[in-house]
Scaffold this motif. Structure first.
Motif, mmCIF file in Angstrom:
data_model
loop_
_atom_site.group_PDB
_atom_site.id
_atom_site.type_symbol
_atom_site.label_atom_id
_atom_site.label_comp_id
_atom_site.label_asym_id
_atom_site.label_seq_id
_atom_site.Cartn_x
_atom_site.Cartn_y
_atom_site.Cartn_z
ATOM 1 N N LEU A 148 75.538 53.417 29.514
ATOM 2 C CA LEU A 148 75.662 51.971 29.331
ATOM 3 C C LEU A 148 76.780 51.629 28.354
ATOM 4 O O LEU A 148 77.413 50.586 28.473
ATOM 5 C CB LEU A 148 74.328 51.377 28.872
ATOM 6 C CG LEU A 148 73.293 51.297 29.998
ATOM 7 C CD1 LEU A 148 71.941 50.875 29.480
ATOM 8 C CD2 LEU A 148 73.758 50.327 31.066
ATOM 9 N N TRP A 151 70.143 46.081 30.461
ATOM 10 C CA TRP A 151 69.380 46.342 31.685
ATOM 11 C C TRP A 151 70.290 46.617 32.869
ATOM 12 O O TRP A 151 69.832 46.674 33.984
ATOM 13 C CB TRP A 151 68.492 45.125 32.004
ATOM 14 C CG TRP A 151 67.436 44.881 30.981
ATOM 15 C CD1 TRP A 151 66.262 45.556 30.829
ATOM 16 C CD2 TRP A 151 67.469 43.893 29.950
ATOM 17 N NE1 TRP A 151 65.563 45.039 29.764
ATOM 18 C CE2 TRP A 151 66.273 44.027 29.217
ATOM 19 C CE3 TRP A 151 68.388 42.906 29.593
ATOM 20 C CZ2 TRP A 151 65.992 43.205 28.130
ATOM 21 C CZ3 TRP A 151 68.092 42.089 28.509
ATOM 22 C CH2 TRP A 151 66.913 42.254 27.792
ATOM 23 N N MET A 152 71.586 46.744 32.609
ATOM 24 C CA MET A 152 72.586 46.962 33.642
ATOM 25 C C MET A 152 72.794 45.712 34.488
ATOM 26 O O MET A 152 73.386 45.802 35.571
ATOM 27 C CB MET A 152 72.238 48.176 34.542
ATOM 28 C CG MET A 152 73.448 48.981 34.946
ATOM 29 S SD MET A 152 73.077 50.292 36.120
ATOM 30 C CE MET A 152 72.643 51.622 35.027
ATOM 31 N N GLY A 165 70.310 44.166 37.296
ATOM 32 C CA GLY A 165 70.522 45.595 37.063
ATOM 33 C C GLY A 165 69.713 46.518 37.936
ATOM 34 O O GLY A 165 70.195 47.572 38.372
ATOM 35 N N ASN A 166 68.479 46.127 38.227
ATOM 36 C CA ASN A 166 67.623 47.058 38.968
ATOM 37 C C ASN A 166 67.988 47.155 40.439
ATOM 38 O O ASN A 166 67.412 47.945 41.166
ATOM 39 C CB ASN A 166 66.148 46.692 38.793
ATOM 40 C CG ASN A 166 65.814 45.357 39.410
ATOM 41 O OD1 ASN A 166 66.695 44.627 39.866
ATOM 42 N ND2 ASN A 166 64.536 45.038 39.448
ATOM 43 N N VAL A 203 71.099 47.891 41.335
ATOM 44 C CA VAL A 203 72.312 48.699 41.392
ATOM 45 C C VAL A 203 71.972 50.110 41.852
ATOM 46 O O VAL A 203 70.993 50.699 41.386
ATOM 47 C CB VAL A 203 72.986 48.760 40.008
ATOM 48 C CG1 VAL A 203 74.115 49.763 39.984
ATOM 49 C CG2 VAL A 203 73.490 47.393 39.614
#
Lengths: 111, 153
Positions: A5, A36-37, A64-65, A67
């Motif tokens: 990150l 959290w991306m 993010g989740n 990706v």
């Protein structure tokens, strides 16, 4: 070692490619990224999963989740090297990084 | 290919020591850890079935991976093809498995395969994947249960 990150944080402003779990790819400049991306991209080109459809989008927010992976340009390595050099130069404390735990405690038994 | 000059970690610290701060996954001898694979070439099988090969530069507690000199390896029956991808950051949950590449064994194996053109290979692999996925949601044949053979009816 640069954590993933942190590397993405350093890639802000760079063009990146994001593939989502759905298989769609988004090519654009990375505006922002959080822990959290979640991503903020601008000047984005969306390519469908099969690679046959394209959309141009000014700004997108990617959760993010969703990706799957990201690709960043090779120049990021140079940027990181510069950053690390700068942080080493300004790092005044001689705090030893590689040490055994407990060695900072009070010295005992007259050593 | 494995250029470590800009990635300083493995050069200036003893990776094997469990007491080095900042390296995740240390401290429990015998536990599975990615630290042994740092700066080595690994093969990652993603959940979507793709093989990604690259030098592992970094990871975190979610097993998000940073790979350098990455390429995607397409493998058909007796042909293979590599597509270079640069620097790859894989979100950890999308990894099915990964393992270190033994360069000797890999060269042995690869020398027995033919290389193919990237375009052609990608097209074939894509078609294959679509073909296998097409039947995923087929309804099973419905079976009619009858008891007319039952002796007491």
């Amino acid at each position: 070692m640069v954590l993933p990150l942190s590397l993405l944080k350093a890639a802000q402003g760079q063009p990146v490619l994001v593939e989502l779990k759905s298989g769609d790819t988004y090519n654009g400049h990375l505006v922002n990224i959080d822990s959290w991306m979640n991503l903020n991209l601008r000047d984005v080109v969306w390519t469908s999963r099969e690679g046959d459809r394209f959309w141009k989008i000014a700004e997108i927010y990617v959760r993010g989740n969703t990706v799957k992976y990201l690709r960043v340009p090779e120049e990021i390595v140079d940027i990181l090297a510069d950053q690390q050099q700068q942080s080493h130069a300004t790092d005044k404390s001689s705090f030893p990084k590689n040490r055994r735990p407990g060695s900072r405690g009070k010295r005992r038994w007259g050593s | 290919m494995n250029d470590l000059t800009k990635w300083s970690l493995s050069q200036d610290t003893n990776l094997q020591s469990p007491w080095i701060e900042g390296i995740p996954g240390c401290g429990i001898p015998g536990a599975a850890s990615l630290v042994e694979h740092i700066d080595r070439q690994i093969l990652v099988l993603q959940r979507d079935g793709r093989y990604i090969v690259g030098y592992l530069r970094s990871y975190d507690q979610y097993a998000n991976l940073v790979l350098e000199n990455t390429f995607e390896r397409f493998i058909l029956d007796d042909t293979y093809c590599d597509e270079p991808l640069g620097i790859f950051i894989i979100r950890g949950e999308n990894v099915a498995l990964l393992g270190e590449v033994d360069e000797e064994k890999e060269n042995q194996w690869l020398s027995q395969l033919r290389t193919a053109s990237l375009e052609e290979t990608k097209r074939i692999v894509r078609e294959k994947r679509q073909a296998t996925k097409a039947h995923l949601h087929d309804q099973p044949e419905r079976v009619e249960w009858t008891f007319y053979d039952d002796a007491f009816f």
